[in-house]
Write an enzyme that holds these catalytic residues in place. Structure first.
Site: not given
Ligand SMILES: *Cc1c(COP(=O)(O)O)cnc(C)c1O
Length: 352
Positions: A33, A250
């Site tokens: 994702k 800055y």
């Molecule tokens: C994003 C997600 C993961 C992966 O989590 P990590 O901590 O990056 O391993 C697993 N399960 C669900 C439902 C998620 O939304």
């Protein structure tokens, strides 16, 4: 060309996948994702295509993009659909939707499926964001079971605190999950990266590896078992020597205490480098650790060069092999996930 480069080591990605799958046992979803946590979802999915049991994404668009680029493996929609009409695409592209609320369940049952669908039925075992409460879970399961279009149900839940080994929440969630699933047949999935690495009781039929797949420990610090997939590097494109007591950048937040050789590098917060990680955030010049001095600007920032060092044109690693991204995240008061998702404007180069 502006020398900001994200080097993506796909061989490390494959090694991490294999490491995590071996550790977990059973099958492993590669969570890609958010454009594979900023690494490039299509490239990463292709690199894993002959290894991965399946992929997981957050949105329908992310899934369709993978299908359009030839990814044939199962793809789980971790949050399910956002409106009932999306089930048409779920059906067309043979996706596996999560179902975590009553309206998603009812719309799925009502939808005229062209082919059987595998559903990931989410339980809220204590995180309290999404999913069916344990006491409602078996009736949701039964409703799906009775639907002739539902081929299979994977029972799953997500941990709130698996990245905190001392936190008792994970154990409570495990108990709630197992209790809520009593008597319900089928596959199960509980473990995110932190649980794959550290919670043996959470290893079930399917793991769901995100951050660790990219070689980053969810616990902060480093993990010898994982290899960082991304190296974010740039170059020194300006240098000067400042007298003691000179302000930099800055807000004039940093003053030199001695004569200081300062390197100007091409990376700023518009590239996704966190502005909050200003003075003292680590960098590595030709593999040797140094630090940011002064505030991070939009398009550039200033670093300390060793007195004898000629910096111009030399490589600066912002994170990767020498600088662990978790150190930068800590300096910025955030987590590696956020830093990775924010990277933009860099040129991406993929190494097999
Ligand atoms: C994003 C997600 C993961 C992966 O989590 P990590 O901590 O990056 O391993 C697993 N399960 C669900 C439902 C998620 O939304």
């Amino acid at each position: 060309m502006r020398p900001l480069n994200a080097q993506i080591r796909l061989d490390y990605l494959r090694e991490n996948y294999q490491t995590l799958k071996n550790l977990h046992g059973g099958k492993m979803l590669a969570v890609v994702k958010a454009d594979a946590y900023g690494h490039g979802a299509v490239r990463c999915a292709h690199a894993l295509a002959d290894l991965a049991d399946g992929f997981a994404v957050a949105t329908l668009d992310e899934a369709v993009e993978l299908r359009k680029h030839g990814i044939k493996q199962p793809i789980v929609l971790l949050e399910g659909v956002f409106e009932a009409e999306e089930y048409a695409k779920v059906d067309e592209y043979r996706l596996w939707p999560a179902v975590g609320s009553q309206w998603q369940l009812e719309a799925l049952i009502a939808y005229p499926w062209q082919q059987p669908v595998k559903v990931w039925l989410k339980m809220d075992s204590g995180m309290h964001r999404a999913g069916f409460f344990p006491h409602n879970y078996s009736s949701a399961y039964t409703a799906l079971k009775q639907c002739p279009n539902v081929a299979d149900i994977v029972k799953f839940s997500h941990f709130a605190c698996a990245d905190e080994p001392e936190n008792g929440m994970t154990e409570m969630q495990l108990e709630a999950f197992d209790l809520g699933c009593e008597g319900l047949a089928g596959e199960e999935s509980l473990a995110n990266s932190a649980a794959i690495l550290n919670v043996p009781q959470a290893r079930r039929d399917w793991g769901r590896a995100g951050i660790a797949l990219y070689g980053i420990s969810p616990f902060g610090g480093t993990d010898e078992r994982l290899k960082p997939v991304m190296r974010l590097v740039t170059q020194v494109f300006g240098e000067r020597v400042l007298q003691p007591h000179s302000p930099i950048g800055y807000g004039a937040t940093f003053y030199t205490s001695k004569s200081t050789r300062v390197g100007l590098i091409a990376c700023g917060y518009a590239d996704g480098y966190p502005r909050r990680a200003s003075t003292d955030s680590p960098v590595a010049v030709d593999g040797k650790r140094s630090r940011v001095i002064g505030r991070v600007s939009m398009d550039m920032m200033t670093i300390e060069l060793n007195a004898a060092q000629d910096g111009l044109g030399h490589e600066v690693e912002l994170w990767g092999d020498v600088v662990n991204i978790n150190e930068v995240a800590q300096a910025a008061g955030t987590i590696a996930y956020e830093l990775l998702c924010n990277i933009k404007r860099a040129k991406f180069t993929y190494y097999e």
